[in-house]
Scaffold this active site. Structure first.
Site, mmCIF file in Angstrom:
data_model
loop_
_atom_site.group_PDB
_atom_site.id
_atom_site.type_symbol
_atom_site.label_atom_id
_atom_site.label_comp_id
_atom_site.label_asym_id
_atom_site.label_seq_id
_atom_site.Cartn_x
_atom_site.Cartn_y
_atom_site.Cartn_z
ATOM 1 N N MET A 233 0.875 -1.187 0.000
ATOM 2 C CA MET A 233 0.000 0.000 0.000
ATOM 3 C C MET A 233 0.903 1.225 0.000
ATOM 4 O O MET A 233 1.058 1.914 1.009
ATOM 5 C CB MET A 233 -0.868 -0.003 1.254
ATOM 6 C CG MET A 233 -2.140 -0.740 1.077
ATOM 7 S SD MET A 233 -3.248 0.102 -0.098
ATOM 8 C CE MET A 233 -3.509 -1.231 -1.235
ATOM 9 N N HIS A 234 1.501 1.489 -1.162
ATOM 10 C CA HIS A 234 2.507 2.557 -1.253
ATOM 11 C C HIS A 234 1.960 3.922 -0.819
ATOM 12 O O HIS A 234 2.467 4.558 0.101
ATOM 13 C CB HIS A 234 2.997 2.705 -2.690
ATOM 14 C CG HIS A 234 3.494 1.455 -3.329
ATOM 15 N ND1 HIS A 234 4.703 0.881 -3.000
ATOM 16 C CD2 HIS A 234 2.956 0.664 -4.300
ATOM 17 C CE1 HIS A 234 4.889 -0.195 -3.744
ATOM 18 N NE2 HIS A 234 3.850 -0.358 -4.539
#
Ligand code: BDR
Ligand code: CA
Length: 305
Positions: A233-234
């Site tokens: 989940m950048h």
């Protein structure tokens, strides 16, 4: 309850950008959204941002930004985010109007009073264009939280991360501008993985946002590179790095990049800190608590304050 920070979000939605956007609605006072081409074309990132406003029942102005990087050709990541940018969704046209003010002028206007906070989750083209238009801008930005780069290799080449590689000239301009910034790179975002447990939690919640975001996450899991443990989940990391700094550890550094079109293009080199350079690198995240916040926002993006 403390007052939520007021921010501008520059993004290229994109599945993980969509999660970051809902986190911004829940945990900040989101003043403006500026879009940039990156994961998909500017038409699609802008349409997606407007659609997400409708989905979340929010009314934040959406300003269209750059349709291509500064000096190199654009490259999309639609194999990971889907041809629309939001998985299998053929993004419907939204009721939410696009602002008449373009992204660069929106950034300059938003920062005019000083002490401005900016979160960027795509290539830095809009930020660099704003800096080119007004080189005194860094004096009015208190901090830029950027998802991109990394200290341990890349995801588009062996050495470079997507947002850095897509527009290395924009990154170079930003890094040299004097802006105080924190880089939330792959070394950090690969600690924050979401997969089946989070898909299940979103499906179980059955809110208007959670089921749509569960679809996005399912697509992202099936099309991303890391199938087993979940997908990074950048982009929410950059947002939550601002709102929940206690969940992240950063170190002061001096970051430079390469604009030469060889194997080092867009690579981020992290050097010893330098006087007068306010660069920080996020190195550690409290992943379970970060993931919990992302899921909360996807279930209910209504502001918490
Ligand atoms: C970054 O690239 C994009 O595909 C994601 O949205 C994220 O901003 C990760 O390398
Ligand atoms: Ca992004």
């Amino acid at each position: 309850m403390t007052t939520p920070p007021r921010i501008l979000l520059d993004c290229d939605p994109g599945i993980d950008d969509a999660f970051a956007l809902l986190c911004a609605l829940r945990f900040t006072e989101l003043a403006a959204i500026t879009t940039v081409s990156g994961n998909v074309s500017i038409n699609n990132t802008t349409r997606n941002a407007r659609y997400l406003m409708d989905l979340a029942g929010a009314d934040v102005p959406v300003h269209r930004g750059a349709s291509a990087p500064l000096l190199v050709e654009g490259v999309a990541a639609d194999e990971i985010h889907g041809s629309s940018g939001l998985g299998n969704l053929a993004t419907p046209d939204s009721e939410h109007p696009e602002s008449g003010l373009d992204a660069v002028d929106a950034i300059l206007q938003y920062c005019a009073d000083g002490d401005a906070t900016v979160v960027a989750t795509g290539p830095l083209t809009n930020i660099a264009r704003a800096l080119q238009k007004d080189p005194s801008l860094p004096e009015r930005i208190s901090h830029l939280y950027w998802m991109g780069g990394g200290t341990e290799g890349g995801n588009v080449t062996d050495r470079a991360e997507f947002n850095a590689w897509v527009d290395p000239h924009a990154l170079d301009i930003t890094l040299r501008s004097g802006i105080s910034l924190t880089m939330f790179g792959l070394n950090l975002t690969h600690q924050v993985l979401m997969g089946q447990p989070e898909i299940d939690a979103l499906r179980a919640a059955r809110t208007s946002t959670s089921s749509v975001l569960a679809d996005f996450l399912e697509f992202y899991r099936e099309n991303g590179a890391l199938h087993v443990e979940g997908q990074p989940m950048h982009d929410p990391c950059a947002l939550l790095g601002l709102t929940h700094p206690d969940l992240f550890e950063t170190t002061k550094s001096h970051i430079v990049t390469s604009t030469i079109d060889d194997e080092d293009r867009g690579r981020t080199f992290v050097h010893e800190p330098q006087t007068n350079v306010e660069h920080y690198v996020a190195v550690r995240a409290d992943a379970p608590r970060v993931i919990d916040l992302i899921v909360q926002a996807a279930i209910n993006p209504t502001p918490v304050a």
